[in-house]
Design a protein around this motif. Structure first.
Motif, PDB file in Angstrom:
ATOM      1  N   LEU A 119       0.825  -1.204   0.000  1.00  0.00           N
ATOM      2  CA  LEU A 119       0.000   0.000   0.000  1.00  0.00           C
ATOM      3  C   LEU A 119       0.860   1.255   0.000  1.00  0.00           C
ATOM      4  O   LEU A 119       0.506   2.260  -0.622  1.00  0.00           O
ATOM      5  CB  LEU A 119      -0.945  -0.005   1.209  1.00  0.00           C
ATOM      6  CG  LEU A 119      -2.099  -1.017   1.130  1.00  0.00           C
ATOM      7  CD1 LEU A 119      -2.828  -1.095   2.464  1.00  0.00           C
ATOM      8  CD2 LEU A 119      -3.071  -0.644   0.018  1.00  0.00           C
ATOM      9  N   ALA A 120       1.996   1.217   0.697  1.00  0.00           N
ATOM     10  CA  ALA A 120       2.907   2.360   0.688  1.00  0.00           C
ATOM     11  C   ALA A 120       3.465   2.615  -0.706  1.00  0.00           C
ATOM     12  O   ALA A 120       3.814   3.749  -1.053  1.00  0.00           O
ATOM     13  CB  ALA A 120       4.058   2.126   1.670  1.00  0.00           C
ATOM     14  N   GLN A 121       3.537   1.557  -1.524  1.00  0.00           N
ATOM     15  CA  GLN A 121       4.013   1.681  -2.905  1.00  0.00           C
ATOM     16  C   GLN A 121       2.883   1.944  -3.892  1.00  0.00           C
ATOM     17  O   GLN A 121       3.111   2.005  -5.106  1.00  0.00           O
ATOM     18  CB  GLN A 121       4.744   0.392  -3.313  1.00  0.00           C
ATOM     19  CG  GLN A 121       5.954   0.047  -2.463  1.00  0.00           C
ATOM     20  CD  GLN A 121       7.044   1.097  -2.580  1.00  0.00           C
ATOM     21  OE1 GLN A 121       7.476   1.435  -3.671  1.00  0.00           O
ATOM     22  NE2 GLN A 121       7.486   1.619  -1.442  1.00  0.00           N
ATOM     23  N   GLY A 122       1.657   2.070  -3.389  1.00  0.00           N
ATOM     24  CA  GLY A 122       0.517   2.318  -4.263  1.00  0.00           C
ATOM     25  C   GLY A 122       0.031   1.092  -5.012  1.00  0.00           C
ATOM     26  O   GLY A 122      -0.698   1.214  -6.013  1.00  0.00           O
ATOM     27  N   ARG A 123       0.369  -0.092  -4.539  1.00  0.00           N
ATOM     28  CA  ARG A 123      -0.004  -1.347  -5.214  1.00  0.00           C
ATOM     29  C   ARG A 123      -1.180  -1.985  -4.461  1.00  0.00           C
ATOM     30  O   ARG A 123      -1.066  -3.021  -3.842  1.00  0.00           O
ATOM     31  CB  ARG A 123       1.204  -2.273  -5.277  1.00  0.00           C
ATOM     32  CG  ARG A 123       2.332  -1.703  -6.126  1.00  0.00           C
ATOM     33  CD  ARG A 123       3.714  -2.172  -5.715  1.00  0.00           C
ATOM     34  NE  ARG A 123       3.903  -3.618  -5.837  1.00  0.00           N
ATOM     35  CZ  ARG A 123       5.039  -4.242  -5.491  1.00  0.00           C
ATOM     36  NH1 ARG A 123       6.068  -3.527  -5.012  1.00  0.00           N
ATOM     37  NH2 ARG A 123       5.142  -5.551  -5.631  1.00  0.00           N
ATOM     38  N   ARG A 124      -2.351  -1.335  -4.588  1.00  0.00           N
ATOM     39  CA  ARG A 124      -3.498  -1.716  -3.775  1.00  0.00           C
ATOM     40  C   ARG A 124      -4.039  -3.104  -4.125  1.00  0.00           C
ATOM     41  O   ARG A 124      -4.398  -3.885  -3.239  1.00  0.00           O
ATOM     42  CB  ARG A 124      -4.604  -0.678  -3.919  1.00  0.00           C
ATOM     43  CG  ARG A 124      -5.648  -0.739  -2.812  1.00  0.00           C
ATOM     44  CD  ARG A 124      -6.644   0.404  -2.944  1.00  0.00           C
ATOM     45  NE  ARG A 124      -7.331   0.632  -1.688  1.00  0.00           N
ATOM     46  CZ  ARG A 124      -8.401  -0.044  -1.290  1.00  0.00           C
ATOM     47  NH1 ARG A 124      -8.891  -0.999  -2.049  1.00  0.00           N
ATOM     48  NH2 ARG A 124      -8.976   0.232  -0.132  1.00  0.00           N
TER      49      ARG A 124
END
Length: 484
Positions: free
Chosen positions: A217-222
């Motif tokens: 999630l911190a990498q935007g990979r939801r």
């Protein structure tokens, strides 16, 4: 309008959120979470083999006829302690790597220096190959001591996180015992071969395990985070609610870490607590107790000190396992306080033992002749200390370290804690004899007793209770706000 009337809807909403989250956790199936934890804790098992390897290997290397390989006392000392230097470097390096390539890949990466290090030891033809192998396994140990607690804490939910996190230290002491038991039957080369099996198995199993939802999630990979949660929580628990909670906490924190964040209590408070806990763990006297274990068993008329070390390691395993079972029931603070009390008493009694064993009260590094009926005092003190350490100050600092940092500062904060632990371990080990020359053996153990008493006070006033709280609730605690 009454102020209470205004607050009721907010309180009702908060209670509804808590009930909804509890209902979500009731649907969770932990089977695959346990599998992922097992794969990861093969790293701490390897770490334990590294720590325990030197004890049975050094006597073999002292007796080996080949002059290129034979270790004198000073070389044997470096063979045992150089691991801590590698571990300090590995821990510092891991803080950067874990935020760049992720938790899962870092766990897999740390298997390589374990395997290469033990391979160098197996093929060693001189002292320098032995040292290089030990440094490489030390680097792997430093990376492991940071990334595995972090990986587990970000995977596990609050109902089992304490137990899962405590398995890290349980596997370390199990690895130490495994090395001691292996040393009873295997030579130093074959023991190195055996020690390389757990990291190789970890490397294979981790290929099939997910990355942590927090990192994704911190990498935007939801979408990948939701898939990881489906794997870890089972098909009956929808990942949407947990994803939303994690994302909400991340939005409050921000994504990047700068110097100005050092003024943020969400970062500087857990950083101070984590560093001091790691420092206190090494200042309890654990290395001193283990240093004296062999001579204490000899005075109690144990004929084989190698079997005695297996007994000590077995005590550690049993009570660390008990700590893992109690961690989510009794809580972190209760076990730390109980542990601190046991170590304060046992080190104080150890000081009395050394005082009575040395009538001239000299700074001799080995206790002098003592009345035979005092052997029980040393054994009882050692047993109480090891039990106390295993119940609290052994596993809990690593667990708390993995829980208290915000996502954006987790790599940096954990690396500074690991660096503090290993650097202080090296300093305490290397200066221990000098300390005894200045304070005498009795005085040194009384100093440890005072430090153990201080860590009780530190625990009471500064260490937060994290039992039953999500990582987001823990971060809200340091921020000074309530988190539903």
């Amino acid at each position: 309008m009454d102020r209470d009337d205004v607050s009721r809807p907010l309180l009702g909403s908060q209670n509804e959120d808590e009930l909804e989250h509890s209902s979500y956790l009731d649907k969770v199936k932990n089977g695959k979470l346990y599998l992922a934890t097992f794969a990861a804790i093969l790293g701490p098992l390897s770490f334990g083999f590294v720590l325990g390897y030197s004890s049975p290997a050094i006597p073999d290397l002292r007796r080996i006829p080949d002059p290129r390989m034979q270790l004198d006392p000073e070389e044997a000392s470096w063979f045992g302690s150089v691991v801590t230097i590698g571990a300090a470097v590995g821990g510092l390096f891991a803080g950067w790597v874990v935020d760049k390539i992720g938790r899962k890949l870092t766990v897999m990466f740390c298997a390589m220096p374990y395997i290469f290090g033990f391979t160098i030891i197996i093929a060693a033809q001189n002292h320098w190959m032995l040292y290089l192998g030990r440094i490489m396994t030390g680097v792997a140990s430093g990376i492991t001591s940071l990334v595995v607690p972090l990986y587990i804490s970000e995977m596990a939910h609050e109902r089992v996180r304490g137990t899962m996190g405590s398995c890290v230290q349980l596997m370390v002491v199990t690895g130490i015992m495994g090395a001691y038991v292996g040393g009873l039957f295997l030579g130093w080369r074959w023991l190195a071969v055996t020690s390389s099996v757990p990291p190789a198995l970890m490397l294979v199993l981790m290929c099939f395990m997910p990355e942590t939802p927090h990192f994704l999630l911190a990498q935007g990979r939801r979408a990948e985070a939701q898939e990881a949660l489906r794997f870890l929580r089972g098909p009956g628990a929808s990942p949407e609610e947990e994803c939303a909670r994690i994302e909400g906490a991340m939005q409050d924190q921000g994504n990047s870490l700068g110097w100005s964040d050092l003024k943020d209590p969400v970062l500087y408070k857990p950083l101070g607590i984590g560093i001091v806990m790691m420092l206190f763990q090494q200042l309890t006297g654990i290395n001193a107790i283990m240093f004296y274990a062999e001579s204490i068993f000899e005075k109690a008329h144990f004929q084989r000190s190698d079997i005695a070390t297996v007994i000590v390691a077995s005590i550690q395993v049993v009570f660390t396992a008990l700590a893992a079972l109690l961690m989510d029931r009794a809580g972190r603070k209760a076990l730390l306080i109980l542990s601190g009390v046991a170590m304060t008493i046992s080190t104080a009694v150890f000081g009395v033992y050394f005082w009575l064993s040395n009538p001239n009260h000299s700074g001799a590094s080995v206790p002098g002749p003592a009345p035979p009926d005092l052997a029980w005092l040393a054994l009882a003190s050692m047993g109480l200390f090891i039990t106390g350490f295993a119940l609290g100050w052994g596993p809990t600092p690593w667990l708390v370290m993995s829980e208290i940092f915000p996502t954006r500062g987790r790599g940096l904060g954990s690396s500074l804690c690991v660096l503090t632990n290993w650097a202080s371990a090296f300093i305490v080990t290397k200066t221990f004899h000098n300390l005894m020359d200045v304070l005498t053996s009795a005085g040194t153990f009384w100093l440890f007793s005072c430090l153990c008493a201080v860590n009780i006070l530190f625990t009471i006033f500064f260490v937060p209770e994290t039992k039953g709280k999500s990582l987001e609730q823990i971060q809200a605690h340091f921020k000074g706000v309530r988190h539903s």
